[in-house]
Design an enzyme around this catalytic site. Structure first.
Site, PDB file in Angstrom:
ATOM      1  N   VAL A  33      57.982 -57.251  25.447  1.00 14.12           N
ATOM      2  CA  VAL A  33      57.434 -56.174  24.613  1.00 14.12           C
ATOM      3  C   VAL A  33      58.521 -55.567  23.726  1.00 14.12           C
ATOM      4  CG1 VAL A  33      56.210 -53.953  24.612  1.00 14.12           C
ATOM      5  CG2 VAL A  33      55.599 -55.718  26.279  1.00 14.12           C
ATOM      6  N   CYS A  34      59.721 -55.416  24.264  1.00 16.88           N
ATOM      7  CA  CYS A  34      60.817 -54.856  23.465  1.00 16.88           C
ATOM      8  C   CYS A  34      61.144 -55.756  22.279  1.00 16.88           C
ATOM      9  CB  CYS A  34      62.058 -54.652  24.327  1.00 16.88           C
ATOM     10  SG  CYS A  34      61.825 -53.436  25.645  1.00 16.88           S
ATOM     11  N   THR A  35      61.128 -57.054  22.503  1.00 22.37           N
ATOM     12  CA  THR A  35      61.391 -57.994  21.417  1.00 22.37           C
ATOM     13  C   THR A  35      60.325 -57.866  20.339  1.00 22.37           C
ATOM     14  OG1 THR A  35      62.558 -59.531  22.867  1.00 22.37           O
ATOM     15  CG2 THR A  35      61.638 -60.442  20.838  1.00 22.37           C
TER      16      THR A  35
END
Length: 166
Positions: free
Chosen positions: A53-55
């Protein structure tokens, strides 16, 4: 434990080490919130480098950096990993936005976005040119993120708003 700053209040001041990729060069320096005054700023707190999700979140913000710049805003990503981790992540994903290292999560705690057993909560704070929080989103679980269109809409409203009387 601190609570997230409310819209209309000053953002907690900080100085963090960070890096920004410029082509093949990773420029490492200290980032001070006070130095960002004069322009709107997006603070995107994220749990971890190179996670799913961070990517997606940081790649989407990076793709739209020109849209933020059109509104005079910069975007800083902040997480607890060290600068070497940030550099690997930025190089792997071609990220040109600054990634700041909040090792120990002192800044995340000052912003009231840590939770026992979870760590840093995915959060976004939009600051005006004076360093005042104008909009925020603190995720409960962090499995989703605020889309660029939402942030641009909120920034546009902030930029177009008349200055508050002093």
């Amino acid at each position: 434990m601190a609570k997230p700053p409310e819209p209309g209040t000053s953002a907690p001041e900080f100085t963090l080490p960070g890096l920004r990729l410029d082509g093949d060069t990773a420029e490492r320096r200290e980032y001070r919130l006070a130095d960002a005054k004069g322009s709107p700023l997006v603070l995107a707190f994220y749990p971890g480098d190179d996670t799913l999700v961070c990517t997606r979140q940081l790649c989407s913000y990076n793709t739209d950096l020109d849209r933020f710049a059109e509104l005079g805003a910069a975007v800083w990503g902040i997480s607890g990993q060290d600068l070497d981790s940030h550099e690997r992540f930025a190089r792997k994903r071609g990220l040109g936005l600054p990634l700041l290292s909040d090792a120990g999560e002192a800044v995340a705690r000052a912003y009231g976005i840590t939770a026992p057993g979870i760590g840093l909560r995915r959060s976004v704070f939009l600051l005006d040119a004076e360093g005042t929080v104008r909009w925020r989103h603190v995720a409960l679980a962090g499995l989703t993120f605020q889309r660029t269109d939402t942030l641009i809409r909120e920034l546009a409203a902030l930029v177009d708003a008349p200055a508050a009387p002093r």
